[in-house]
Motif scaffolding. Structure first.
Motif, mmCIF file in Angstrom:
data_model
loop_
_atom_site.group_PDB
_atom_site.id
_atom_site.type_symbol
_atom_site.label_atom_id
_atom_site.label_comp_id
_atom_site.label_asym_id
_atom_site.label_seq_id
_atom_site.Cartn_x
_atom_site.Cartn_y
_atom_site.Cartn_z
ATOM 1 N N ARG A 107 50.330 -6.224 -6.024
ATOM 2 C CA ARG A 107 48.595 -5.778 -6.454
ATOM 3 C C ARG A 107 48.905 -6.210 -7.458
ATOM 4 O O ARG A 107 47.965 -6.889 -7.850
ATOM 5 C CB ARG A 107 48.470 -4.583 -5.690
ATOM 6 N N PHE A 121 45.834 -11.723 -5.278
ATOM 7 C CA PHE A 121 46.073 -11.325 -4.185
ATOM 8 C C PHE A 121 45.135 -10.647 -3.379
ATOM 9 O O PHE A 121 45.811 -10.699 -2.237
ATOM 10 C CB PHE A 121 46.402 -9.522 -4.797
ATOM 11 N N GLU A 129 46.568 -11.212 0.479
ATOM 12 C CA GLU A 129 46.593 -10.279 1.690
ATOM 13 C C GLU A 129 45.913 -10.118 2.876
ATOM 14 O O GLU A 129 45.862 -9.478 3.562
ATOM 15 C CB GLU A 129 45.769 -8.659 0.877
#
Length: 81
Positions: free
Chosen positions: A55, A62, A66
């Motif tokens: 992260r 990111f 995710e």
């Protein structure tokens, strides 16, 4: 579990936290399924650490990463990392 552990051993200290967190996450799930809660907590810690480094290393991309369906499901099964 054996393949996750083998992958982590082969990865060693190489800088690939994306692979490291996935392997540790899968290892955590396997250990939980086996009823090995202490080892599962330790493996989950490895996954959390790798996820945090990932992260911080990908601040701009990111969120997109995710939210990928395959990763979102793994994160859900694992619990928040």
């Amino acid at each position: 579990l054996a393949e996750a552990e083998r992958g982590l051993a082969l990865l060693g200290e190489r800088s690939n936290d994306e692979l490291r967190w996935r392997l540790a996450a899968i290892g955590t799930l396997a250990l939980r399924a086996m009823g090995e809660s202490d080892q599962a907590r330790e493996m989950h810690g490895r996954a959390e650490s790798a996820f945090a480094r990932l992260r911080s290393g990908w601040p701009d991309g990111f969120g997109t990463y995710e939210r990928r369906p395959d990763l979102a499901e793994l994160k859900t099964r694992l619990g928040q990392v």
